[in-house]
Design a protein around this motif. Structure first.
Motif, PDB file in Angstrom:
ATOM      1  N   GLU A 147       0.854  -1.179   0.000  1.00 32.70           N
ATOM      2  CA  GLU A 147       0.000   0.000   0.000  1.00 32.70           C
ATOM      3  C   GLU A 147       0.894   1.234   0.000  1.00 32.70           C
ATOM      4  O   GLU A 147       1.914   1.279   0.699  1.00 32.70           O
ATOM      5  N   VAL A 148       0.521   2.234  -0.788  1.00 34.58           N
ATOM      6  CA  VAL A 148       1.332   3.442  -0.949  1.00 34.58           C
ATOM      7  C   VAL A 148       0.831   4.503   0.023  1.00 34.58           C
ATOM      8  O   VAL A 148      -0.323   4.944  -0.058  1.00 34.58           O
ATOM      9  N   LEU A 149       1.695   4.946   0.945  1.00 31.41           N
ATOM     10  CA  LEU A 149       1.301   5.863   2.008  1.00 31.41           C
ATOM     11  C   LEU A 149       2.135   7.137   1.970  1.00 31.41           C
ATOM     12  O   LEU A 149       3.356   7.090   1.768  1.00 31.41           O
ATOM     13  N   VAL A 150       1.478   8.261   2.173  1.00 32.27           N
ATOM     14  CA  VAL A 150       2.146   9.553   2.298  1.00 32.27           C
ATOM     15  C   VAL A 150       1.836  10.113   3.672  1.00 32.27           C
ATOM     16  O   VAL A 150       0.654  10.146   4.076  1.00 32.27           O
ATOM     17  N   ARG A 151       2.865  10.537   4.407  1.00 33.47           N
ATOM     18  CA  ARG A 151       2.692  11.150   5.721  1.00 33.47           C
ATOM     19  C   ARG A 151       2.638  12.664   5.545  1.00 33.47           C
ATOM     20  O   ARG A 151       3.637  13.294   5.191  1.00 33.47           O
ATOM     21  N   PRO A 152       1.476  13.283   5.755  1.00 35.66           N
ATOM     22  CA  PRO A 152       1.377  14.738   5.541  1.00 35.66           C
ATOM     23  C   PRO A 152       2.377  15.545   6.341  1.00 35.66           C
ATOM     24  O   PRO A 152       2.888  16.566   5.856  1.00 35.66           O
ATOM     25  N   ALA A 153       2.683  15.099   7.548  1.00 41.95           N
ATOM     26  CA  ALA A 153       3.612  15.860   8.375  1.00 41.95           C
ATOM     27  C   ALA A 153       5.025  15.855   7.806  1.00 41.95           C
ATOM     28  O   ALA A 153       5.833  16.744   8.115  1.00 41.95           O
TER      29      ALA A 153
ATOM     30  N   ASP B 118      -2.940  11.673  10.041  1.00 40.64           N
ATOM     31  CA  ASP B 118      -1.617  11.047  10.108  1.00 40.64           C
ATOM     32  C   ASP B 118      -1.120  10.516   8.772  1.00 40.64           C
ATOM     33  O   ASP B 118       0.083  10.558   8.484  1.00 40.64           O
ATOM     34  N   VAL B 119      -2.012   9.974   7.948  1.00 41.73           N
ATOM     35  CA  VAL B 119      -1.556   9.290   6.744  1.00 41.73           C
ATOM     36  C   VAL B 119      -2.586   9.444   5.639  1.00 41.73           C
ATOM     37  O   VAL B 119      -3.789   9.506   5.896  1.00 41.73           O
ATOM     38  N   VAL B 120      -2.089   9.541   4.411  1.00 39.03           N
ATOM     39  CA  VAL B 120      -2.925   9.528   3.210  1.00 39.03           C
ATOM     40  C   VAL B 120      -2.502   8.316   2.390  1.00 39.03           C
ATOM     41  O   VAL B 120      -1.341   8.185   1.997  1.00 39.03           O
TER      42      VAL B 120
END
Length: 545
Positions: free
Chosen positions: A309-315, A446-448
């Motif tokens: 799964e591809v995750l981007v952390r906005p912070a 936390d995560v997108v």
């Protein structure tokens, strides 16, 4: 003691039944040697006609498989056959020396009876009864029409062997073989029907879906949790109601979409309830997109990783730096073209904007149906999922040209649909993702979750074995249809993190059915929409009240 007997291995009985099927088949083989025919008498007791052997052998092979799958109908079938053999010995129609063998077989079947816990579904029983009635009537009719058998005498003939005696009958030259064909085919259909797994259950009702919607909003639910709300899924709840599994049954495979949703402390109970349901119904359990942390809960089931799964952390996300140059340039191109964007809850879409966005979706798919299972919702912009967020891109004239829908869960938000007009400005998808990540950062998400990178390990390396090179070549050739490689290359531009996901399944022997079920679920046409009341929006999450 009872639990141990219920878990007793049944493969020796299945193997023995398969061996009997092989011996029964011998008389049906043209030119079978004498020793083989004599050996077959060990299980038949007396010579069988080729027609009988041709029918009974595959029927017993099916029963052997049913034994392996712990089908109660297989146990009943074997018990009936052995009991008939005992009766034949007692009435003098069979050799007395077979009685100890038959008695031992009855003892084994009786001792193993708790292990056969998968009972036939009432629908299967009714279908088998209808099939049996049709076979009897059709066989009697064929025997009467053949001209050599009257109606009264045809009935006992059918009762004795469903017409599969192979005896010569006067009349039309093609009719004598009809009773055997009808009887044999009918018997096989009845066996297959009784040994089949339960039919798929109906999708969850509104009350269940509302319960699941509350579990999706639990802080412990992960980024795949919202997809449990698809309208085509059925549900299993844990004993305490704190977690649930959404699943679909196809080709006898019960496929769960991701990990259980809800309280992490209750997920193990939901897994056990799901596996118990599969044992009762005869379904093959499987999971598409299981997280690594929960794999031990699936106990003896097997698993293999099939992507991430591809995750981007906005912070942590930024457009600065050389590694983000491609994304930064794509975003700037849309700004130079006068593209503007906004992010808003789906429930706030005006009727006019909703209609325009649906036109964008239709043009984007070029008339194709919505597809997907593990990371796709449904009811696109219908208002049924009011907790979703929509990122919209407008051209310089204010007309919508693209949009993305995101669904909310306890852990974060997940991309559900990405649509844009053909011929729209390049970079608009990158722009909308950047805008959504920025929105999520402001909301404290936390995560997108963006997409799923299938076979990422294979695509992310240049040092491949020969088999891996073949696999990579196949993915490259199939990319116009399944977009595995192009989607991976698109996601990689955002420098994401990856969360491994696995396929969980019962046995390597199930791989054929598993592949058919997974491919159909992911790429087959979705069920038509049915009118439903909107689900409640998640409380305290982006887009909620």
């Amino acid at each position: 003691m009872a639990a141990a007997r219920a878990a007793a291995p049944v493969w020796p009985l299945a193997l023995g039944t398969a061996a009997v099927a092989v011996l029964v088949a011998v008389p049906a083989l043209a030119g079978a040697p004498g020793w083989a025919l004599r050996t077959s008498l060990l299980v038949t007791g007396r010579p069988l006609s080729p027609a009988h052997a041709f029918v009974l052998a595959p029927a017993l092979a099916l029963v052997a498989r049913g034994v392996l799958l712990r089908r109660r109908a297989a146990w009943y079938g074997l018990g009936a056959l052995v009991a008939m053999g005992v009766l034949a010995v007692l009435t003098g129609e069979d050799a007395p020396w077979r009685l100890p063998l038959l008695a031992a077989a009855l003892g084994v079947l009786w001792a193993l009876r708790p292990a056969f816990r998968v009972g036939p579904h009432p629908d299967r029983v009714r279908a088998a009864v209808r099939t049996g009635a049709f076979v009897v009537l059709a066989t009697v009719l064929a025997s009467v029409l053949s001209g050599g058998v009257s109606f009264p005498s045809a009935v006992p003939e059918v009762a004795a062997g469903l017409g599969a005696t192979g005896a010569p009958v006067d009349g039309a030259p093609w009719l004598p073989g009809v009773p055997a064909v009808v009887g044999g085919a009918g018997l096989l259909v009845m066996v297959v029907t009784l040994l089949a797994a339960d039919p798929p259950p109906p999708p969850g009702d509104e009350a269940e879906r509302r319960r699941v919607a509350g579990l999706v909003a639990h802080p412990g639910s992960d980024t795949l949790a919202p997809f449990a709300l698809r309208r085509d899924k059925s549900y299993v709840f844990g004993p305490d109601g704190g977690a649930a599994i959404g699943y679909r049954v196809l080709f006898g495979v019960a496929v769960a979409g991701g990990d259980p949703v809800g309280d992490p402390a209750s997920r193990g109970g939901a897994v056990r309830e799901f596996l118990a349901l599969c044992r009762r119904t005869g379904w093959r359990p499987a999971v598409l997109g299981a997280g690594e942390d929960l794999l031990p809960e699936w106990g003896p089931l097997r698993s293999f990783g099939f992507g991430d799964e591809v995750l981007v952390r906005p912070a942590e996300f930024t457009l600065s730096g050389r590694r983000m140059r491609n994304v930064r340039q794509a975003v700037q191109r849309t700004r130079n073209a006068g593209v503007s964007t906004e992010v808003l809850p789906e429930r706030e879409l005006s009727p006019g904007l909703r209609a325009r966005l649906l036109e964008v979706a239709s043009a984007s798919l070029d008339g194709a149906a919505e597809r997907g299972f593990s990371m796709n919702l449904d009811e696109l912009l219908t208002g049924h999922h009011p907790g979703t967020l929509v990122a919209v891109a407008y051209d310089a004239g204010g007309a919508p040209i693209a949009f993305q829908r995101y669904v909310t869960a306890g852990e974060g938000i997940s991309l559900d649909a990405m649509r844009r007009l053909p011929g729209g400005p390049n970079g608009v998808n990158e722009r909308l993702i950047v805008e959504m990540v920025g929105y999520a950062a402001k909301q404290g998400v936390d995560v997108v979750s963006l997409n799923f990178a299938a076979f990422r390990a294979l695509l992310d390396t240049t040092e491949r074995t020969f088999a891996e090179r073949l696999g990579h070549r196949a993915l490259h050739l199939l990319d116009p249809w399944i977009a595995v490689e192009s989607l991976y290359l698109f996601d990689r531009k955002f420098r994401p993190r990856y969360r491994p996901r696995a396929i969980v399944f019962r046995s390597w022997l199930d791989l054929g059915w598993l592949a058919a079920a997974l491919l159909t679920l992911e790429f087959g046409r979705a069920r038509p929409a049915a009118p439903r009341a909107p689900l409640p929006a998640p409380v305290g999450r982006p887009g909620g009240p």
